[in-house]
Motif scaffolding. Structure first.
Motif, PDB file in Angstrom:
ATOM      1  N   ASP A  90       0.817  -1.217   0.000  1.00 47.28           N
ATOM      2  CA  ASP A  90       0.000   0.000   0.000  1.00 47.28           C
ATOM      3  C   ASP A  90       0.848   1.263   0.000  1.00 47.28           C
ATOM      4  N   LYS A  91       1.857   1.300   0.861  1.00 49.93           N
ATOM      5  CA  LYS A  91       2.674   2.513   0.959  1.00 49.93           C
ATOM      6  C   LYS A  91       3.514   2.730  -0.297  1.00 49.93           C
ATOM      7  N   PHE A  92       3.941   1.651  -0.916  1.00 46.15           N
ATOM      8  CA  PHE A  92       4.728   1.784  -2.137  1.00 46.15           C
ATOM      9  C   PHE A  92       3.836   2.150  -3.322  1.00 46.15           C
TER      10      PHE A  92
ATOM     11  N   ILE B 221       9.211   3.466   4.344  1.00 42.59           N
ATOM     12  CA  ILE B 221       8.379   2.311   4.695  1.00 42.59           C
ATOM     13  C   ILE B 221       9.032   1.545   5.845  1.00 42.59           C
ATOM     14  N   ALA B 222      10.348   1.317   5.752  1.00 42.82           N
ATOM     15  CA  ALA B 222      11.066   0.590   6.809  1.00 42.82           C
ATOM     16  C   ALA B 222      10.942   1.320   8.136  1.00 42.82           C
ATOM     17  N   GLN B 223      11.048   2.646   8.122  1.00 43.32           N
ATOM     18  CA  GLN B 223      10.922   3.439   9.345  1.00 43.32           C
ATOM     19  C   GLN B 223       9.520   3.304   9.934  1.00 43.32           C
ATOM     20  N   ALA B 224       8.503   3.358   9.090  1.00 41.69           N
ATOM     21  CA  ALA B 224       7.117   3.230   9.562  1.00 41.69           C
ATOM     22  C   ALA B 224       6.888   1.845  10.170  1.00 41.69           C
TER      23      ALA B 224
ATOM     24  N   TYR C  97       9.844  -8.292   2.865  1.00 42.73           N
ATOM     25  CA  TYR C  97       8.851  -7.735   1.950  1.00 42.73           C
ATOM     26  C   TYR C  97       9.356  -6.488   1.225  1.00 42.73           C
ATOM     27  N   LEU C  98      10.238  -5.736   1.860  1.00 42.20           N
ATOM     28  CA  LEU C  98      10.836  -4.583   1.171  1.00 42.20           C
ATOM     29  C   LEU C  98      11.698  -5.058   0.001  1.00 42.20           C
ATOM     30  N   ASN C  99      12.386  -6.162   0.190  1.00 45.48           N
ATOM     31  CA  ASN C  99      13.237  -6.699  -0.876  1.00 45.48           C
ATOM     32  C   ASN C  99      12.427  -7.332  -2.001  1.00 45.48           C
ATOM     33  N   ASP C 100      11.143  -7.592  -1.753  1.00 41.12           N
ATOM     34  CA  ASP C 100      10.276  -8.142  -2.799  1.00 41.12           C
ATOM     35  C   ASP C 100       9.817  -7.082  -3.804  1.00 41.12           C
TER      36      ASP C 100
ATOM     37  N   LYS D  18      16.946  28.678 -10.017  1.00 42.79           N
ATOM     38  CA  LYS D  18      17.686  29.583 -10.911  1.00 42.79           C
ATOM     39  C   LYS D  18      18.615  28.844 -11.862  1.00 42.79           C
ATOM     40  N   ASP D  19      18.994  27.589 -11.499  1.00 41.22           N
ATOM     41  CA  ASP D  19      19.853  26.812 -12.396  1.00 41.22           C
ATOM     42  C   ASP D  19      19.652  25.312 -12.155  1.00 41.22           C
ATOM     43  N   GLU D  20      20.302  24.511 -12.977  1.00 41.13           N
ATOM     44  CA  GLU D  20      20.171  23.045 -12.916  1.00 41.13           C
ATOM     45  C   GLU D  20      20.647  22.491 -11.562  1.00 41.13           C
ATOM     46  N   PHE D  21      21.706  23.074 -11.016  1.00 44.20           N
ATOM     47  CA  PHE D  21      22.263  22.621  -9.734  1.00 44.20           C
ATOM     48  C   PHE D  21      21.233  22.769  -8.610  1.00 44.20           C
ATOM     49  N   GLU D  22      20.596  23.937  -8.543  1.00 47.22           N
ATOM     50  CA  GLU D  22      19.584  24.187  -7.516  1.00 47.22           C
ATOM     51  C   GLU D  22      18.369  23.281  -7.733  1.00 47.22           C
ATOM     52  N   LEU D  23      17.983  23.107  -8.989  1.00 45.22           N
ATOM     53  CA  LEU D  23      16.853  22.247  -9.333  1.00 45.22           C
ATOM     54  C   LEU D  23      17.118  20.814  -8.861  1.00 45.22           C
ATOM     55  N   ASN D  24      18.307  20.285  -9.175  1.00 47.47           N
ATOM     56  CA  ASN D  24      18.641  18.918  -8.759  1.00 47.47           C
ATOM     57  C   ASN D  24      18.693  18.790  -7.244  1.00 47.47           C
ATOM     58  N   GLY D  25      19.189  19.813  -6.560  1.00 42.52           N
ATOM     59  CA  GLY D  25      19.218  19.791  -5.096  1.00 42.52           C
ATOM     60  C   GLY D  25      17.819  19.677  -4.519  1.00 42.52           C
ATOM     61  N   LYS D  26      16.910  20.451  -5.078  1.00 37.99           N
ATOM     62  CA  LYS D  26      15.514  20.411  -4.608  1.00 37.99           C
ATOM     63  C   LYS D  26      14.866  19.060  -4.924  1.00 37.99           C
ATOM     64  N   LEU D  27      15.158  18.532  -6.113  1.00 42.54           N
ATOM     65  CA  LEU D  27      14.610  17.217  -6.484  1.00 42.54           C
ATOM     66  C   LEU D  27      15.133  16.121  -5.547  1.00 42.54           C
ATOM     67  N   ILE D  28      16.421  16.185  -5.244  1.00 40.63           N
ATOM     68  CA  ILE D  28      17.030  15.178  -4.362  1.00 40.63           C
ATOM     69  C   ILE D  28      16.405  15.252  -2.970  1.00 40.63           C
ATOM     70  N   ARG D  29      16.253  16.457  -2.433  1.00 42.32           N
ATOM     71  CA  ARG D  29      15.638  16.604  -1.101  1.00 42.32           C
ATOM     72  C   ARG D  29      14.201  16.084  -1.103  1.00 42.32           C
ATOM     73  N   PHE D  30      13.469  16.377  -2.182  1.00 42.96           N
ATOM     74  CA  PHE D  30      12.098  15.895  -2.296  1.00 42.96           C
ATOM     75  C   PHE D  30      12.059  14.362  -2.269  1.00 42.96           C
ATOM     76  N   ALA D  31      12.892  13.733  -3.098  1.00 52.95           N
ATOM     77  CA  ALA D  31      12.898  12.264  -3.185  1.00 52.95           C
ATOM     78  C   ALA D  31      13.342  11.635  -1.866  1.00 52.95           C
ATOM     79  N   MET D  32      14.298  12.260  -1.195  1.00 51.52           N
ATOM     80  CA  MET D  32      14.741  11.731   0.101  1.00 51.52           C
ATOM     81  C   MET D  32      13.628  11.845   1.146  1.00 51.52           C
ATOM     82  N   SER D  33      12.848  12.920   1.073  1.00 50.92           N
ATOM     83  CA  SER D  33      11.742  13.078   2.024  1.00 50.92           C
ATOM     84  C   SER D  33      10.670  12.025   1.808  1.00 50.92           C
ATOM     85  N   ARG D  34      10.616  11.464   0.612  1.00 50.11           N
ATOM     86  CA  ARG D  34       9.669  10.385   0.315  1.00 50.11           C
ATOM     87  C   ARG D  34      10.248   9.015   0.671  1.00 50.11           C
TER      88      ARG D  34
END
Length: 154
Positions: free
Chosen positions: A66-68, A78-81, A95-98, A122-138
């Motif tokens: 469900d969470k995935f 998921i592991a933390q939850a 189950y995580l490895n499945d 303002k640039d690709e570097f900042e954009l990637n930083g924000k994307l990485i933080r977003f994905a890590m928060s998920r």
């Protein structure tokens, strides 16, 4: 305050566990809120486990799925939850490895592509930083995030 009998609590919990998957920790917390003594809580949980109303493996499989699939959480979140719900590491990792790696990366890639459209940078570097933080928060792992960021840049 209403005092609930052990038999009444057992019947209510059997119904609660029949309606949806629940783990021992959730049931225990609910029973303790009702003011039942620890011995009664343990007896009720033991009975629910023996009668297959509670099955930690079945719960874990459903939770991971469900969470995935629906919440689009990464493995770390998921592991933390599951850890917070007192599910053993052996069971949760099984189950995580499945989770299919291709599907995992596809979901991460879709999430990041959607997020990329709404990010102002303002640039690709900042954009990637924000994307990485977003994905890590998920709850996605850095290796997988890097892989998806590199694919999008190409």
């Amino acid at each position: 305050m209403n005092i609930i009998t052990e038999e009444d609590a057992l019947n209510r919990m059997a119904g609660y566990c029949s309606a949806a998957e629940h783990c021992k920790a959730e049931v225990s917390e609910k029973l303790q809120k009702w003011g039942l003594p620890y011995e009664a809580v343990n007896r009720i949980i033991d009975w629910l486990v023996v009668e297959k109303f509670i099955d930690e493996e079945r719960y874990c499989r459903a939770f991971v799925n469900d969470k995935f699939r629906f919440a689009k959480w990464g493995k770390m979140k998921i592991a933390q939850a599951l850890y917070m719900k007192k599910i053993s590491r052996e069971v949760s990792y099984k189950y995580l490895n499945d989770i299919d790696q291709e599907e995992y990366l596809a979901i991460l890639g879709d999430l990041m592509a959607t997020k990329r459209k709404s990010i102002h940078a303002k640039d690709e570097f900042e954009l990637n930083g924000k994307l990485i933080r977003f994905a890590m928060s998920r709850g996605f792992e850095m290796d997988d995030i890097r892989r998806c960021v590199q694919v999008e840049e190409e």
